[in-house]
Structures are given as C-alpha cells and as structure tokens.
Design a protein around this motif. Structure first.
Motif, short mmCIF file in Angstrom:
data_model
loop_
_atom_site.label_atom_id
_atom_site.label_comp_id
_atom_site.label_asym_id
_atom_site.label_seq_id
_atom_site.Cartn_x
_atom_site.Cartn_y
_atom_site.Cartn_z
N ASN A 39 26.37 -48.78 -50.25
CA ASN A 39 25.53 -49.83 -50.84
C ASN A 39 24.46 -50.28 -49.82
N GLY A 40 23.62 -51.19 -50.26
CA GLY A 40 22.52 -51.64 -49.42
C GLY A 40 22.98 -52.28 -48.13
N GLN A 41 24.09 -53.02 -48.16
CA GLN A 41 24.62 -53.64 -46.95
C GLN A 41 25.06 -52.58 -45.94
N ASP A 42 25.66 -51.52 -46.46
CA ASP A 42 26.07 -50.42 -45.57
C ASP A 42 24.85 -49.79 -44.90
N VAL A 43 23.79 -49.59 -45.67
CA VAL A 43 22.57 -49.00 -45.12
C VAL A 43 22.06 -49.85 -43.97
N HIS A 44 21.95 -51.16 -44.18
CA HIS A 44 21.41 -52.04 -43.15
C HIS A 44 22.34 -52.10 -41.93
N ARG A 45 23.65 -52.07 -42.18
CA ARG A 45 24.60 -52.11 -41.07
C ARG A 45 24.47 -50.86 -40.20
N ILE A 46 24.37 -49.70 -40.85
CA ILE A 46 24.24 -48.45 -40.10
C ILE A 46 22.94 -48.43 -39.32
N GLN A 47 21.85 -48.90 -39.94
CA GLN A 47 20.56 -48.93 -39.24
C GLN A 47 20.63 -49.84 -38.02
N ARG A 48 21.30 -50.99 -38.17
CA ARG A 48 21.45 -51.89 -37.02
C ARG A 48 22.29 -51.24 -35.93
N ASN A 49 23.37 -50.58 -36.30
CA ASN A 49 24.25 -49.95 -35.34
C ASN A 49 23.56 -48.82 -34.58
N LEU A 50 22.58 -48.20 -35.23
CA LEU A 50 21.84 -47.12 -34.59
C LEU A 50 20.62 -47.64 -33.83
N GLY A 51 20.51 -48.95 -33.74
CA GLY A 51 19.42 -49.52 -32.96
C GLY A 51 18.15 -49.74 -33.74
N GLY A 52 18.23 -49.67 -35.07
CA GLY A 52 17.04 -49.83 -35.90
C GLY A 52 16.88 -51.26 -36.36
N GLU A 74 10.64 -43.20 -39.25
CA GLU A 74 9.52 -44.13 -39.35
C GLU A 74 8.45 -43.48 -40.22
N PRO A 75 8.09 -44.06 -41.37
CA PRO A 75 8.71 -45.23 -41.99
C PRO A 75 10.15 -44.92 -42.45
N ARG A 76 10.86 -45.94 -42.85
CA ARG A 76 12.26 -45.79 -43.23
C ARG A 76 12.43 -44.92 -44.48
N MET A 77 13.53 -44.16 -44.48
CA MET A 77 13.93 -43.43 -45.68
C MET A 77 14.17 -44.46 -46.78
N PRO A 78 13.70 -44.18 -48.01
CA PRO A 78 13.93 -45.15 -49.10
C PRO A 78 15.42 -45.49 -49.22
N GLU A 79 15.69 -46.78 -49.35
CA GLU A 79 17.08 -47.24 -49.38
C GLU A 79 17.85 -46.62 -50.54
N GLU A 80 17.21 -46.45 -51.68
CA GLU A 80 17.90 -45.87 -52.84
C GLU A 80 18.35 -44.44 -52.55
N ILE A 81 17.54 -43.72 -51.78
CA ILE A 81 17.92 -42.35 -51.43
C ILE A 81 19.18 -42.35 -50.58
N LEU A 82 19.23 -43.23 -49.58
CA LEU A 82 20.40 -43.30 -48.70
C LEU A 82 21.63 -43.75 -49.46
N LYS A 83 21.48 -44.72 -50.34
CA LYS A 83 22.62 -45.21 -51.11
C LYS A 83 23.21 -44.11 -51.98
N LYS A 84 22.35 -43.38 -52.64
CA LYS A 84 22.82 -42.31 -53.52
C LYS A 84 23.36 -41.12 -52.74
N ALA A 85 22.70 -40.77 -51.63
CA ALA A 85 23.09 -39.59 -50.87
C ALA A 85 24.43 -39.78 -50.17
N PHE A 86 24.67 -41.00 -49.65
CA PHE A 86 25.89 -41.25 -48.87
C PHE A 86 26.92 -42.08 -49.64
N LYS A 87 26.61 -42.38 -50.91
CA LYS A 87 27.53 -43.15 -51.75
C LYS A 87 27.91 -44.47 -51.08
#
Length: 227
Positions: free
Chosen positions: A214-227, A199-212
């Motif tokens: 896409n944006g949908q994956d980022v949002h799915r993982i955040q939801r699965n972790l309770g975010g 909090e605040p959220r890690m920039p989405e572009e950082i997560l996409k590049k770091a974990f290879k």
C-alpha cells in the motif's frame, strides 16, 4: 525465363542480406588495431566517445598497465547496505585497460553486509572470495535461483545482466571479494534503488501494484532507502 530471373534475384537478395548482417555484427565490437590503447582522459574531455581516446602508443609506460587501487580496504559499515565497491577505470586508475573489455572490482562487505540484488547490463562477472564467508546467487530469466556459499579461494560466475547478490554471512567479521568483469564499463543497477529511489519518483500506483503493497509501505521503503 521469368522463373530463372526470380531465382537469381532471390539469391542476390539473400547474399546482400547476409553481407548486411555480417557488417552489422562486425561493427558492434571491433577488435583493437593496436596492441593497446592507453586512455587519454585529457583528450576525452573534448570528445564524446564509446570509450576513451588513446595516447600515442610510443608514450605508453609500464605503470599504465598496473594499479594499486584494489589494495586499499574501505569501511562499508556506514553505507546503506553495508558494502563498498572499488572499480578500476581507464579514466582514473588503470588507463592500460582502455578498449580491452575488462574491469576489476574490490567489494568490501561489512559484518552482515550485502551487495543487494543488482545487475550489470554490459558484463558477466566472476567473483572470487579473498576473505570471509559469502553467500552469492543469481536468478535467471525463468526465475530459477542459483546460490552458493563461498569461502576464501572459491569463486562463482554471474552471467551477464542476471540479477545477483553477495551477502556476508558472518555478523562478526568483514568479507572481501575480488571480481573480474568483461567490460571496462559494466554498469550497475541496484533493484531496490531502481524501484524506490528514481528521480523523478516511480509512480506510486506502479509500485503498489508491482509489489502488492500500500501507499504507506511505499513511503516507508523510500524513507528507509534514504529517499
């Protein structure tokens, strides 16, 4: 004559530098000047200290150095990763441990549950399995992985700040682990939450590049972790 003066100045400089380094190292973690420093949580509310202030040593009692906090089992089944940690604390459960540089933890693992990859920035840890079959491991800074399957009575060391995990291999029975840590405040940083639940959220572009991903994956993982 000039060379002699320069040589003397050089020696003086080295002596002063050595004394400075010794003073700096000595001040980083001073030893106790008492036999013990039983925590005073009431006084702590009035100060901001690296630790907790002490009560009068003459007021110390045997129960200050004992705790039953680790005797109580918890139910980790409903938690995000299937684990619960009960950590001793000088402020709440073990005041006699204040300034002793240690803590103990009970880790309850649900069937198939795990303590996900995490690190303790201020402590090394030794984990002793009390019940169950637990796969443990850590990665060093060369990304070499060390793993071991532990059964009751077996132990494993996690070096300070190394990312490590504990996984209950039994999907039918819980597991219990007792840990000792060489800090009264070891800290814990879970890798999944550090990446996807800040909090605040890690920039989405950082997560996409770091974990290879896409944006949908980022949002799915955040939801699965309770975010």
């Amino acid at each position: 004559m000039r060379a002699s003066a320069d040589h003397a100045a050089s020696i003086t400089h080295r002596i002063l530098l050595s004394l400075f380094l010794l003073a700096t190292l000595g001040a980083s973690d001073p030893d106790l000047l008492f036999d013990y420093c039983v925590a005073d949580p009431v006084a702590a509310a009035s100060f901001h200290l690296n630790g907790l202030p002490c009560i009068d040593p003459a007021a110390a009692r045997a129960e200050h150095f004992a705790t039953s906090a680790l005797s109580r089992a918890t139910n980790p089944s409903a938690t995000l990763f299937g684990f619960n940690v009960t950590l001793t604390s000088p402020a709440t459960s073990l005041p006699g441990a204040n300034a002793q540089g240690l803590a103990m933890a009970r880790i309850d693992l649900a069937p198939g549950g795990m303590a996900p990859p995490h690190s303790h920035p201020r402590a090394s840890e030794v984990a002793l399995v009390l019940a169950g079959s637990v796969l443990v491991g850590f990665a060093d800074t060369s990304y070499r992985l060390y793993t071991q399957l532990l059964r009751a009575g077996e132990a494993f060391v996690f070096p300070r700040a190394m990312v490590h995990f504990l996984y209950n291999m039994d999907v039918a029975a819980p597991a219990v682990v007792l840990s000792g840590l060489n800090s009264q405040s070891p800290g814990a940083q879970l890798v999944p939450l550090s990446a996807f639940r800040t909090e605040p959220r890690m920039p989405e572009e950082i997560l996409k590049k770091a974990f290879k991903i896409n944006g949908q994956d980022v949002h799915r993982i955040q939801r699965n972790l309770g975010g």
